[in-house]
Write a protein that holds these residues in place. Structure first.
Motif, short mmCIF file in Angstrom:
data_model
loop_
_atom_site.label_atom_id
_atom_site.label_comp_id
_atom_site.label_asym_id
_atom_site.label_seq_id
_atom_site.Cartn_x
_atom_site.Cartn_y
_atom_site.Cartn_z
N PHE A 447 0.72 -1.02 -0.06
CA PHE A 447 -0.02 0.03 0.10
C PHE A 447 0.81 1.31 -0.06
CE2 PHE A 447 -1.78 3.27 3.02
CZ PHE A 447 -2.61 3.79 1.96
N GLN A 465 -8.19 6.57 -0.06
CA GLN A 465 -9.03 5.69 0.59
C GLN A 465 -9.43 4.28 -0.46
OE1 GLN A 465 -12.36 7.59 2.19
NE2 GLN A 465 -11.15 8.58 3.53
N LYS A 466 -9.64 4.59 -1.53
CA LYS A 466 -9.88 3.40 -2.87
C LYS A 466 -8.56 2.78 -2.85
CE LYS A 466 -11.45 2.74 -7.49
NZ LYS A 466 -10.35 1.86 -7.82
N LEU A 467 -7.62 3.32 -2.92
CA LEU A 467 -6.11 2.72 -3.09
C LEU A 467 -6.26 1.52 -1.93
CD1 LEU A 467 -3.43 1.91 -4.24
CD2 LEU A 467 -2.69 3.94 -2.90
N ASP A 469 -8.36 0.27 0.03
CA ASP A 469 -9.32 -0.72 -0.28
C ASP A 469 -8.71 -1.73 -1.36
OD1 ASP A 469 -10.71 0.37 1.76
OD2 ASP A 469 -12.40 0.99 0.40
N ASP A 470 -8.34 -1.29 -2.53
CA ASP A 470 -8.00 -2.15 -3.48
C ASP A 470 -6.58 -2.90 -3.27
OD1 ASP A 470 -9.86 -1.00 -5.24
OD2 ASP A 470 -8.32 0.39 -6.33
N VAL A 471 -5.72 -2.43 -2.55
CA VAL A 471 -4.58 -3.25 -2.06
C VAL A 471 -5.13 -4.22 -1.10
CG1 VAL A 471 -2.59 -3.18 -0.70
CG2 VAL A 471 -3.06 -1.47 -2.42
N GLU A 472 -6.08 -4.05 -0.14
CA GLU A 472 -6.43 -5.08 0.95
C GLU A 472 -7.17 -6.17 -0.10
OE1 GLU A 472 -9.24 -3.10 3.63
OE2 GLU A 472 -7.50 -1.64 4.29
N ARG A 473 -8.04 -5.98 -1.01
CA ARG A 473 -8.89 -7.09 -1.66
C ARG A 473 -7.68 -7.77 -2.66
NH1 ARG A 473 -12.68 -2.41 -2.61
NH2 ARG A 473 -14.36 -2.92 -1.53
N ARG A 474 -6.74 -7.03 -3.17
CA ARG A 474 -5.72 -7.59 -4.09
C ARG A 474 -4.72 -8.57 -3.03
NH1 ARG A 474 -0.47 -6.52 -6.00
NH2 ARG A 474 -0.58 -4.58 -5.09
N LEU A 479 -11.62 -6.77 2.27
CA LEU A 479 -11.33 -5.73 3.02
C LEU A 479 -10.84 -6.43 4.21
CD1 LEU A 479 -14.37 -3.31 2.62
CD2 LEU A 479 -11.96 -3.49 1.58
#
Length: 644
Positions: A447, A465-467, A469-474, A479
């Motif tokens: 991240f 904030q979107k970044l 969330d995206d890293v958490e999902r990837r 999340l």
């Protein structure tokens, strides 16, 4: 025959250069020690919210800038290089040459030839201080079912998520953690990222992450992520399997971020809780480290262990007085400040508090044993490797998970050791999902790398904030139960772009554990462990590179092989080996019960709660007497915990 005039002049010139070098070394050591102490006292006072007027964000900022200005003095770097060039002629000792080399490395980390970079650094320091002050004063908590808003620290929120049987309460706590991201991105974090990046670019680095990694580790982010990518790619399949198993065994709701930790550990955490009474954690740490042969070499340590409003929301260990060998041969012991955020009344707080205590006390053991001729060898900032520092603490806190350690130290208030079936239940519940811990760990550096690679124009509240969330999902498959924007490390200069150190350190922990098990057959209460760590890892300080130290001790270059092997170990094989070690430890304890007498860690210990001194080995009659006084304090202040 008498020396000729040119010979005498040569000897006099050599002596003059040698005396000049010694004078310079002594001046730098003394001045740095003073500036370091002033900053660290402010760091402790502001982070612990102490009442004295002498502590303030403005003084914290001033002392930090004064210390960094000293370290960024180009004249000192030039003088260090000049004296190194004259070392042979001046007949400098090996110790003096080594000291001048650490001066050169350290000053080189801080000198900013660009006036623009220096101004941006000062701007970032002021912005960081304001943001951290606002974060410490943030009203944090959760709107709990039937109770309304309840103030809790981030540690309290995470602990409630682990153990509260009410899903609505767990979700409320997760939303409380998510609110930290909204708060910091709306209160200066975005601009702080821009300023840090601008400073790094002014120094010729592509971004702040690359700057920080180079300063701390001696190599860039591309080399770092080449290592991390092997872990990320190598454990994707294990993560997918773990998540599929989680859903199959526990239902789809188990993958919700507020549920995962509870379904994996909530019930077992409650069952284990009686065997980890928080008030005995200090005693367990001391007896365990003492049995490992660890000494703190005359240090003084202040422990602030309890959670309270306004206190910094993460455990840490800092050294207002670094340990070092003075030029006259005398030893300067360290002074250590460390903190955790325990709530003794909360289920699970005992084991969390103990692990934090073992971790930070591991840092303290390391830094109190650095035996080098300057305090610059034993300070935790660049050029000290993050991974090097974290290896020491993470190796020692890993003992808390060993069945052999728990057989001896996880003991109820009634004197009963934790039973093996309970440990077997925990291993069965958690081992198939241990890869999720690895993935959560590597998510932070992925991240921050992506964050500092964003263009300035793209850095907005929504985009950051979107970044996250995206890293958490990837990286984590969904999340996170610990939202990335709630991780306190990302705010402060010292800890930002730092988390990769935990990952490299964990790789080294598994490799070091494998070394000890192969050499000695055991780690827990093995009196050879402390001296080996002291000589191989601790004494050199930052004079040797992290990767070289690991390879020298273990005989192998650092890889993630031992870690991944542990994750892939069949559950049945793990249960068999842990049970054998548990039974051997119980038998050893029965054959050689603890003898009367104090625990000698060669250290003064002060247990405090903010401005209040709870217990002090110097005043209370030794380590065990201090532990007893602390236990009584906890029983009096938290009577519900003592009855658990």
């Amino acid at each position: 025959p008498p020396r000729s005039l040119p010979q005498r002049r040569g000897r006099d010139h050599s002596l003059g250069m040698r005396l000049a070098a010694r004078s310079f070394i002594n001046e730098v050591n003394a001045r740095y020690e003073t500036l370091h102490r002033a900053f660290e006292e402010q760091f402790w006072g502001t982070k612990m919210a102490l009442a004295a007027d002498m502590y303030s964000v403005s003084e914290l900022t001033r002392t930090k800038e004064e210390m960094e200005a000293f370290l960024a003095d180009e004249a000192k770097l030039s003088k260090s290089r000049e004296l190194l060039a004259q070392a042979e002629t001046a007949e400098l000792s090996e110790s003096e040459v080594r000291t001048l080399k650490i001066f050169e490395r350290t000053f080189g980390c801080y000198i900013m030839e660009s006036a623009e970079a220096r101004e941006l650094r000062a701007t970032a320091t002021r912005a960081e201080g304001a943001l951290e002050d606002a974060r410490n004063k943030m009203t944090l908590g959760a709107t709990m079912p039937g109770k309304g808003f309840v103030e809790m620290s981030s540690v309290g929120l995470r602990n409630t998520m682990r153990v509260d049987p009410d899903e609505a309460a767990r979700k409320a706590c997760w939303e409380g953690l998510r609110s930290i991201g909204n708060f910091i991105t709306s209160n200066g974090f975005i601009e702080l990222v821009r300023t840090r990046n601008a400073m790094a670019r002014a120094l010729g680095y592509p971004c702040f992450y690359d700057y920080k990694v180079n300063q701390a580790e001696g190599f860039g982010k591309e080399a770092l992520f080449a290592i991390l990518d092997t872990l990320e790619i190598g454990t994707r399949g294990l993560m997918a399997t773990a998540l599929e198993r989680l859903e199959a065994d526990k239902g789809p709701a188990a993958k919700q971020p507020w549920n995962t930790n509870f379904v994996l550990s909530g019930e077992i955490t409650q069952k284990l809780d009686p065997y980890f009474p928080f008030e005995r954690s200090v005693g367990s740490w001391g007896r365990s480290f003492g049995a490992l042969g660890i000494s703190y070499c005359g240090a003084t340590m202040s422990l602030d262990l309890l959670d309270r409003k306004g206190k910094y929301s993460n455990g840490f260990c800092h050294w207002p007085q670094p340990a070092w060998l003075k030029s006259d041969g005398s030893w300067q012991p360290s002074v250590t400040h460390f903190t955790s955020l325990a709530d003794p009344a909360a289920v699970g707080s005992g084991v969390v508090g103990l692990k934090t205590l073992m971790h930070e006390a591991g840092h303290a053991a390391h830094f109190s044993n650095i035996r080098q001729p300057s305090p610059l060898f034993s300070q935790e900032r660049a050029p000290t490797s993050v991974a090097y520092a974290e290896l020491q603490s993470m190796f020692l806190d890993s003992l808390v998970g060993d069945a052999a350690w728990r057989a001896k130290y996880a003991v109820s208030r009634q004197g009963q050791p934790v039973p093996w079936p309970l440990l077997a239940e925990e291993l069965t519940a958690k081992h198939p999902y241990d890869v999720l811990t690895l993935r959560a760990m590597i998510a932070v550096p992925y991240f921050e790398k992506a964050l500092y690679e964003m263009a300035d124009a793209d850095l907005t509240v929504d985009a950051v904030q979107k970044l996250a969330d995206d890293v958490e999902r990837r990286i984590q498959g969904g999340l996170s139960s610990r939202p990335l924007l709630s991780v306190p490390h990302i705010l402060s200069d010292e800890a930002s772009c730092y988390y990769h150190g935990y990952v490299l350190a964990q790789m080294a922990v598994y490799q070091t554990r494998a070394f000890f098990l192969a050499r000695d057959g055991s780690i827990v209460d093995n009196p050879a462990v402390g001296p080996t760590l002291r000589d191989a890892y601790w004494a050199p300080g930052n004079s040797e590179p992290f990767l070289g130290l690991v390879e020298t001790l273990t005989g192998k270059p650092l890889t993630g092989e031992a870690w991944v092997d542990a994750l892939r170990k069949p559950l049945g094989e793990l249960l068999a080996s842990e049970k054998a070690e548990y039974e051997a430890a119980l038998a050893q304890s029965a054959a050689a019960p603890p003898q009367p007498g104090d625990v000698d860690l060669d250290m003064r210990i002060r247990i405090v709660d903010g401005d209040e001194v709870i217990a002090d080995t110097e005043q209370d009659g030794g380590f065990l007497a201090t532990c007893a006084k602390f236990e009584q304090y906890i029983h009096t202040r938290f009577p519900e915990a003592a009855k658990a």
